[in-house]
Design an enzyme around this catalytic site. Sequence first.
Site, PDB file in Angstrom:
ATOM      1  N   THR A 224      -5.162   2.697   4.468  1.00  0.00           N
ATOM      2  CA  THR A 224      -5.993   2.975   6.260  1.00  0.00           C
ATOM      3  C   THR A 224      -6.381   2.823   6.285  1.00  0.00           C
ATOM      4  O   THR A 224      -7.678   2.589   6.963  1.00  0.00           O
ATOM      5  CB  THR A 224      -5.651   4.572   5.663  1.00  0.00           C
ATOM      6  OG1 THR A 224      -4.650   5.351   5.239  1.00  0.00           O
ATOM      7  CG2 THR A 224      -6.667   5.604   7.086  1.00  0.00           C
ATOM      8  N   GLU A 225      -7.974   2.753   5.349  1.00  0.00           N
ATOM      9  CA  GLU A 225      -8.815   1.367   5.086  1.00  0.00           C
ATOM     10  C   GLU A 225      -9.009   0.500   5.945  1.00  0.00           C
ATOM     11  O   GLU A 225      -9.547   0.289   7.097  1.00  0.00           O
ATOM     12  CB  GLU A 225      -9.234   0.834   3.216  1.00  0.00           C
ATOM     13  CG  GLU A 225     -10.576   0.104   3.523  1.00  0.00           C
ATOM     14  CD  GLU A 225     -10.405  -0.180   2.130  1.00  0.00           C
ATOM     15  OE1 GLU A 225      -9.397   0.023   1.258  1.00  0.00           O
ATOM     16  OE2 GLU A 225     -11.977  -0.622   2.034  1.00  0.00           O
ATOM     17  N   GLY A 227      -6.282  -0.706   7.848  1.00  0.00           N
ATOM     18  CA  GLY A 227      -5.982  -0.074   9.536  1.00  0.00           C
ATOM     19  C   GLY A 227      -7.563   0.635  10.501  1.00  0.00           C
ATOM     20  O   GLY A 227      -7.408   0.095  11.756  1.00  0.00           O
ATOM     21  N   GLU A 244       0.717   1.829  10.487  1.00  0.00           N
ATOM     22  CA  GLU A 244       1.696   2.655   9.656  1.00  0.00           C
ATOM     23  C   GLU A 244       0.865   1.989   8.232  1.00  0.00           C
ATOM     24  O   GLU A 244       0.506   1.610   7.761  1.00  0.00           O
ATOM     25  CB  GLU A 244       2.709   1.983   9.972  1.00  0.00           C
ATOM     26  CG  GLU A 244       3.819   2.260  10.008  1.00  0.00           C
ATOM     27  CD  GLU A 244       4.883   3.361  10.822  1.00  0.00           C
ATOM     28  OE1 GLU A 244       4.266   4.408   9.481  1.00  0.00           O
ATOM     29  OE2 GLU A 244       5.294   3.579  12.046  1.00  0.00           O
ATOM     30  N   GLU A 375      -4.608   7.276  -2.580  1.00  0.00           N
ATOM     31  CA  GLU A 375      -3.445   6.489  -2.921  1.00  0.00           C
ATOM     32  C   GLU A 375      -3.938   6.176  -4.506  1.00  0.00           C
ATOM     33  O   GLU A 375      -4.338   5.117  -4.249  1.00  0.00           O
ATOM     34  CB  GLU A 375      -2.957   6.450  -1.361  1.00  0.00           C
ATOM     35  CG  GLU A 375      -1.899   5.902  -1.535  1.00  0.00           C
ATOM     36  CD  GLU A 375      -1.512   4.928  -0.298  1.00  0.00           C
ATOM     37  OE1 GLU A 375      -2.506   3.731   0.377  1.00  0.00           O
ATOM     38  OE2 GLU A 375      -0.388   5.232  -0.193  1.00  0.00           O
TER      39      GLU A 375
HETATM   40  P1  NAD Z   1      -3.587  -3.475   3.240  1.00  0.00           P
HETATM   41  O1  NAD Z   1      -4.423  -2.893   4.207  1.00  0.00           O
HETATM   42  O2  NAD Z   1      -4.396  -4.497   1.736  1.00  0.00           O
HETATM   43  O3  NAD Z   1      -3.056  -5.123   3.333  1.00  0.00           O
HETATM   44  C1  NAD Z   1      -1.875  -4.955   4.061  1.00  0.00           C
HETATM   45  C2  NAD Z   1      -2.395  -5.727   5.279  1.00  0.00           C
HETATM   46  O4  NAD Z   1      -3.527  -6.171   5.733  1.00  0.00           O
HETATM   47  C3  NAD Z   1      -2.372  -8.192   3.951  1.00  0.00           C
HETATM   48  O5  NAD Z   1      -0.636  -8.657   5.152  1.00  0.00           O
HETATM   49  C4  NAD Z   1      -3.227  -8.334   4.607  1.00  0.00           C
HETATM   50  O6  NAD Z   1      -3.779  -9.542   4.786  1.00  0.00           O
HETATM   51  C5  NAD Z   1      -3.781  -7.704   5.580  1.00  0.00           C
HETATM   52  N1  NAD Z   1      -5.581  -7.247   5.716  1.00  0.00           N
HETATM   53  C6  NAD Z   1      -6.257  -7.261   4.624  1.00  0.00           C
HETATM   54  N2  NAD Z   1      -7.437  -7.419   5.234  1.00  0.00           N
HETATM   55  C7  NAD Z   1      -7.518  -6.906   6.756  1.00  0.00           C
HETATM   56  C8  NAD Z   1      -8.282  -7.244   8.197  1.00  0.00           C
HETATM   57  N3  NAD Z   1      -9.938  -7.268   7.582  1.00  0.00           N
HETATM   58  N4  NAD Z   1      -7.954  -7.685   9.276  1.00  0.00           N
HETATM   59  C9  NAD Z   1      -6.673  -7.732   9.140  1.00  0.00           C
HETATM   60  N5  NAD Z   1      -5.789  -7.919   8.167  1.00  0.00           N
HETATM   61  C10 NAD Z   1      -6.144  -8.085   7.026  1.00  0.00           C
HETATM   62  O7  NAD Z   1      -2.677  -3.031   1.873  1.00  0.00           O
HETATM   63  P2  NAD Z   1      -1.426  -3.809   0.802  1.00  0.00           P
HETATM   64  O8  NAD Z   1      -2.411  -3.538  -0.675  1.00  0.00           O
HETATM   65  O9  NAD Z   1      -0.977  -5.133   1.263  1.00  0.00           O
HETATM   66  O10 NAD Z   1      -0.460  -2.591   1.273  1.00  0.00           O
HETATM   67  C11 NAD Z   1      -0.352  -1.409   0.674  1.00  0.00           C
HETATM   68  C12 NAD Z   1      -0.668  -0.424   1.806  1.00  0.00           C
HETATM   69  O11 NAD Z   1      -0.062  -0.167   2.659  1.00  0.00           O
HETATM   70  C13 NAD Z   1      -0.677   0.928   1.160  1.00  0.00           C
HETATM   71  O12 NAD Z   1      -2.036   2.309   1.662  1.00  0.00           O
HETATM   72  C14 NAD Z   1       0.671   1.805   1.921  1.00  0.00           C
HETATM   73  O13 NAD Z   1       0.703   3.213   1.789  1.00  0.00           O
HETATM   74  C15 NAD Z   1       0.593   1.213   3.000  1.00  0.00           C
HETATM   75  N6  NAD Z   1       2.095   1.102   3.566  1.00  0.00           N
HETATM   76  C16 NAD Z   1       2.242   1.699   4.887  1.00  0.00           C
HETATM   77  C17 NAD Z   1       3.802   1.575   5.289  1.00  0.00           C
HETATM   78  C18 NAD Z   1       3.895   3.066   6.459  1.00  0.00           C
HETATM   79  O14 NAD Z   1       5.172   2.643   6.963  1.00  0.00           O
HETATM   80  N7  NAD Z   1       3.099   3.904   6.568  1.00  0.00           N
HETATM   81  C19 NAD Z   1       4.942   0.682   5.172  1.00  0.00           C
HETATM   82  C20 NAD Z   1       4.379   0.300   3.304  1.00  0.00           C
HETATM   83  C21 NAD Z   1       2.850   0.259   2.948  1.00  0.00           C
END
Ligand code: NAD
Length: 471
Positions: A224-225, A227, A244, A375
């Site tokens: 979410t952060e 996002g 998502e 979470e």
């Molecule tokens: P994350 O948000 O840290 O990273 C996800 C992706 O975003 C990675 O590819 C990362 O490199 C990229 N990212 C990081 N900082 C960014 C920025 N400033 N700008 C653009 N892109 C950036 O998440 P994570 O730790 O990789 O994954 C876990 C999270 O994903 C959990 O919160 C989980 O709930 C969520 N998730 C949601 C779903 C869904 O369908 N709702 C499915 C799987 C995971």
Amino acid sequence: MDDNRTMISVLDPATGEEIGQVPDGGGASVDEAVRRARASFTSGVWRHMPGAQRAKVLWRVADLIDQRIDELCAMEARNNGMSRGLARAFTDIGTEMFRYYAGWCSKIHGQSTDLRVGPDAASSYEYHAYTSLEAIGVVGLIVPWNGPLLCAMVKLAPALAAGCSCVFKPAEETPLTALMLADILRDAGVPDGVVNFVTGYGETVGAAMSGHDGIDKIAFTGSTEVGKIIARAATGNLKRVTLELGGKSPVLICGDADLAQAIPGAAAGIFTNSGQACTAGSRIFAHRAVYDRVVEGIAAAADALRLGGSDEADVDLGPLISARQLARVNELVEDGRNQGATIVTGGAALDRAGFFYRPTVITDVRTDMRLYREEIFGPVVTIMPFDDEDEAIAEANNTQYGLAAQVWTRDVSRAHRITRKLDAGTVWVNCAVAFDPSIPFGGFKQSGWGQEYGWKGIEIYLRSKSVFVQL
Ligand code: NAD
């Protein structure tokens, strides 16, 4: 290759050892990928390919994945840490996404109507009016590490079915199967330039994509952060955004639930993939009549899980993805312990190489504790008793998230009544974690914007044009 690029070390989380390296592409690689995607979009090589043809290519992608399934799942399991069995189950869902969206390629069309508009017959105008659905343009796809290949397929299949050209960024921790998928897309006949993979960090590649004026839409899965960071970055050119995001999913086990189903179901709902699942049922509410049996049963299920690396035999659960994730899970559990929560089982890392954390069950939790509110993304579940159904529902909804929920009861009316009141994009009744390509999936509240899967999942990659033809 530009020798100045930083290389990212890719680890096997079961050992902590390096299994590969990929470049951090940075802004320059994103510019180049967007240029190639835009050129392919403008040329119409993919979006103007007849739908029936595009469908054949997507179907071929699924066939090639099936042919390379062992190799893909072995790599997915090694890079992410999940068991081979789970890698297979996830990949099978993703493969079916390609077949499901192949079917839509030839069915993307608008609506038409004949109109007569005006105050009376003498002074009215006649029109033939219609809508047409067009590919939205160049789309940026950003995915997390917890289901790397599945998340890639869930995004690429509908985006390609819609006719979009794509820039795709895997998570920096888990880029290896995405690169194998790149070969498969090429071999299946996706034209050059239509899908462009860029590896790198979120702060470099991901940020460059979200702020890029040449990208028309971002579809993101992650926290979410991040996002919110992406939504802000997207305002530059008002690109469309689908998100998502995270979850803190409630599980209601009613007094009349069939515990022989509910206990293993709820245990699978939290511990699968070591709790690293957006839908993880991390807050269990058990009716006081069954509370003790639920605590005992979930703890026994946790203790029975065999932890190990993807190459070891008879493994149920793998490690967490990284030392950082292990430290975060540990910190949240310790915070709860220090504030009086009871660790029924687990509550510690395994004493071995890799990033393993024991499946953990926690009671005596207060609703202001961090482990209850945040979470965790680890194999950690809290269990609270309840007496009153409405109070339990209110507490289930007492979270910023709204991704998924489970309800366990033998009473069909109660099941529907509770389902109506839950703030969750998906509700599982007497089951945990069921998915199908045809059923939309997405979060309420801060768990996301928009939905994937089903027709809704292709609509997010289309734009609707309205046309009036005066006759
Ligand atoms: P994350 O948000 O840290 O990273 C996800 C992706 O975003 C990675 O590819 C990362 O490199 C990229 N990212 C990081 N900082 C960014 C920025 N400033 N700008 C653009 N892109 C950036 O998440 P994570 O730790 O990789 O994954 C876990 C999270 O994903 C959990 O919160 C989980 O709930 C969520 N998730 C949601 C779903 C869904 O369908 N709702 C499915 C799987 C995971």
